[in-house]
Design a protein around this motif. Sequence first.
Motif, short mmCIF file in Angstrom:
data_model
loop_
_atom_site.label_atom_id
_atom_site.label_comp_id
_atom_site.label_asym_id
_atom_site.label_seq_id
_atom_site.Cartn_x
_atom_site.Cartn_y
_atom_site.Cartn_z
N ILE A 22 38.21 38.84 41.07
CA ILE A 22 37.96 37.42 40.80
C ILE A 22 37.98 36.62 42.10
CG2 ILE A 22 38.96 35.36 39.73
CD1 ILE A 22 39.80 37.22 37.38
N GLU A 23 38.94 36.90 42.96
CA GLU A 23 38.97 36.23 44.26
C GLU A 23 37.67 36.46 45.02
OE1 GLU A 23 41.86 34.55 46.17
OE2 GLU A 23 42.05 34.07 44.03
N SER A 24 37.17 37.69 44.96
CA SER A 24 35.92 38.02 45.64
C SER A 24 34.74 37.27 45.03
CB SER A 24 35.69 39.53 45.59
OG SER A 24 34.58 39.91 46.37
N CYS A 25 34.71 37.18 43.69
CA CYS A 25 33.64 36.42 43.02
C CYS A 25 33.65 34.96 43.46
CB CYS A 25 33.82 36.49 41.51
SG CYS A 25 33.35 38.07 40.76
N GLU A 26 34.81 34.48 43.81
CA GLU A 26 34.94 33.09 44.25
C GLU A 26 34.62 32.92 45.74
OE1 GLU A 26 38.34 31.69 40.99
OE2 GLU A 26 38.87 31.86 43.11
N GLY A 27 34.25 34.02 46.40
CA GLY A 27 33.85 33.94 47.79
C GLY A 27 34.99 34.05 48.78
N LYS A 28 36.07 34.68 48.36
CA LYS A 28 37.24 34.77 49.23
C LYS A 28 37.58 36.23 49.52
CE LYS A 28 39.35 32.16 46.18
NZ LYS A 28 40.32 31.35 45.42
N ARG A 29 38.62 36.44 50.32
CA ARG A 29 39.14 37.78 50.51
C ARG A 29 39.52 38.36 49.16
NH1 ARG A 29 41.99 39.05 55.36
NH2 ARG A 29 43.62 39.96 54.08
N GLY A 30 39.39 39.67 49.01
CA GLY A 30 39.76 40.31 47.75
C GLY A 30 41.25 40.58 47.70
N THR A 31 42.05 39.53 47.75
CA THR A 31 43.50 39.66 47.74
C THR A 31 44.01 39.55 46.31
OG1 THR A 31 43.66 38.65 49.93
CG2 THR A 31 45.66 38.71 48.59
N PRO A 32 44.73 40.55 45.82
CA PRO A 32 45.24 40.47 44.45
C PRO A 32 46.14 39.25 44.24
CG PRO A 32 45.45 42.70 45.31
CD PRO A 32 45.07 41.83 46.46
N ARG A 33 46.01 38.64 43.09
CA ARG A 33 46.85 37.51 42.74
C ARG A 33 48.15 37.98 42.12
NH1 ARG A 33 42.38 33.70 39.54
NH2 ARG A 33 41.03 33.27 41.35
N VAL A 34 49.15 37.11 42.19
CA VAL A 34 50.41 37.38 41.51
C VAL A 34 50.22 37.05 40.03
CG1 VAL A 34 52.83 36.70 41.31
CG2 VAL A 34 51.78 36.88 43.57
N LYS A 35 50.69 37.95 39.15
CA LYS A 35 50.58 37.74 37.71
C LYS A 35 51.98 37.64 37.10
CE LYS A 35 47.91 41.45 37.38
NZ LYS A 35 47.01 42.51 36.87
N PRO A 36 52.17 36.78 36.08
CA PRO A 36 51.22 35.84 35.50
C PRO A 36 50.96 34.64 36.41
CG PRO A 36 53.39 35.58 34.48
CD PRO A 36 53.51 36.73 35.44
N PRO A 37 49.92 33.83 36.08
CA PRO A 37 49.07 33.91 34.89
C PRO A 37 48.08 35.06 34.99
CG PRO A 37 48.27 32.18 36.33
CD PRO A 37 49.55 32.67 36.93
N TYR A 38 47.69 35.59 33.84
CA TYR A 38 46.72 36.66 33.78
C TYR A 38 45.31 36.08 33.71
CZ TYR A 38 50.79 39.53 32.87
OH TYR A 38 52.00 40.17 32.99
N PRO A 39 44.31 36.87 34.13
CA PRO A 39 42.95 36.33 34.14
C PRO A 39 42.48 35.78 32.80
CG PRO A 39 43.04 38.36 35.40
CD PRO A 39 44.38 38.21 34.74
N ILE A 40 42.93 36.39 31.70
CA ILE A 40 42.50 35.91 30.39
C ILE A 40 43.04 34.51 30.13
CG2 ILE A 40 44.42 36.74 28.96
CD1 ILE A 40 40.62 37.14 28.22
N GLN A 41 44.06 34.10 30.89
CA GLN A 41 44.59 32.74 30.79
C GLN A 41 43.99 31.84 31.87
OE1 GLN A 41 48.49 34.28 31.55
NE2 GLN A 41 49.19 33.92 29.44
N GLN A 42 43.97 32.38 33.09
CA GLN A 42 43.52 31.58 34.23
C GLN A 42 42.88 32.54 35.24
OE1 GLN A 42 46.42 28.75 35.70
NE2 GLN A 42 45.60 28.86 37.77
#
Length: 583
Positions: free
Chosen positions: A326-346
């Motif tokens: 998702i970060e990559s789709c947004e044009g950024k580094r492909g750095t994993p996000r801290v969860k939560p929130p989960y993608p299905i939420q945000q």
Amino acid sequence: MDMLWDVQKQQGHISDKAQAQLAQALNMSSDDVSETLTFYHFFLNKSFGKHQVYLCNTVIAKMNGYHDVRKALEQEIGCSFNSVDDSGVIGLGDANCIGLSDQEPAMMVDDVVFTRLTPAKVKEIISQLRQGKSPEEIANPGAIANTELAYVEAIVDANLRTDSIVLFKPNRDYKAILQTCLDNYIPEEVIEMISDSNLKGRGGAGFPTGLKWQFGREAEGEEKYIICNADEGEPGTFKDRVLLSHSPKDVLLGMIAAAYAIGSRYGIIYLRAEYWYIKEFLQQQIEDFRDQGLLGKQILGKDFEFDIRIQMGAGAYVCGDETALIESCEGKRGTPRVKPPYPIQQGYLGMPTSVNNVETLACASRIIEKGAAWFSDMGTEDSTGTRLLSVSGDCEKPGIYEIEWGATLNEVMTMIGAVDPRYVQISGPAGDSLSVEQDGEREFCYSDLSCNGSLMVFDHTRDILEIVRDYSEFFVEESCGICVPCRAGGVDLMHKMERIIAGRGTEQDLEEITTWSNLLKGTSRCGLGTAAPNPILATMDKFPEIYAEKLVVQKGPLLPSFDMEEALSAHELAVKKLMKEEV
């Protein structure tokens, strides 16, 4: 990402001037632009030749003539790896995995791949490049349009080894299937059908697909997104590649069903850069659906709007993680996000996002056609339907196999023609290491061998320690570097493997591997760090004898390789000395 690709396609690389122009137009700093482009393997901030050659360096390639091919490339191009020839025509580099383990050695030349390489084949390809031919002209001498399946098949083999059970069914009437679905089921009923089928995510995590869609339906947001995760970067995995080339509309229909279920108008296929040669064909499949009224506004006359675009990646294994993707789709580094929130939420752009694997979506398309009971009658009670296996290594018939869940490891070994198999790595380096002797009767199912689809087979002639060291190097190369446990711990584990292989390891080293591995698993930010120790720990458990025979007997007391108190004392003394010198 698209802008960076456009600049690189036009200019050959993304210069400082281009970065500054992009930054100004996007109201960003040049450092922000540079941060993104330098993260990805295939983005170039300086010239790397008119043509870029990337040789895949997986374990499987190294079993099949990789070293001779590597040497031939250096000789024919006239430069060493990670450099450009004197003429500036060809740059030569490595790639960790390009999704072709069933036909390696393989390499990428610009956007085109070449498989089953030999020194003679390398010589011919490089010769034609120097004569001015494009990679596509060399790989596709018949000039087949790149929007046709025949183009993809001229470049790579599908290697479909089993008859269709669920997937790869020909001649499906997609319009009729979707019309029936929209006419007869409200979104909640589609979710119920997927839930009743007990379809679970085929990317490896095994999360119930119906439950994910239910969460997406209930999530609040101005927009909702469906993302197809086609970034299969796990070495040994290539099933999604074949689904996208030989059942692409199954995947598209699965995305449409997901969009209808959760209330989404926008879909994204995140396609790894190594699959550029599939892109135009896949785009044509999307256009076909638009022409038939299956995508766009007022789909099949209903108050339902949904469309799909392709987002190209740029070479980053970690983008297989849904939040990094998702970060990559947004044009950024492909750095994993801290969860939560989960993608299905945000998720994408902060909105609810359902990220599903290619195979999951293809299965969903069959379920809305045939029903939940049809699907759940296959496999086991906990693991319904079928599983695609990407098989490579020491077997007579590498390729794609569709099996019902519940098949045993021994049954699969017989099916693929594995002669004298000893060690099987399932789910890629991040998965589990199996001993055929010990694990032969274990079953492929979510409660036993869950398997993300990769199955690499090694017979008794292979050096297991070298294979594991290679996996460790892969994790080091692909770490995003954001968290210390993964960034530093992966290197330490690789060095431990090198120490053991060199015959300098002791029991203390094995103990430290276990301790450090637990640290990585407990503190890393994402799945890459938590999975990095897996092949070492699993092979230590399954094949302890191969480690034991490499160890030396330590003389003297066992001393820790790192003494925290000693290090802190030394630091304190150094600080005091520095303060005195400043005074």
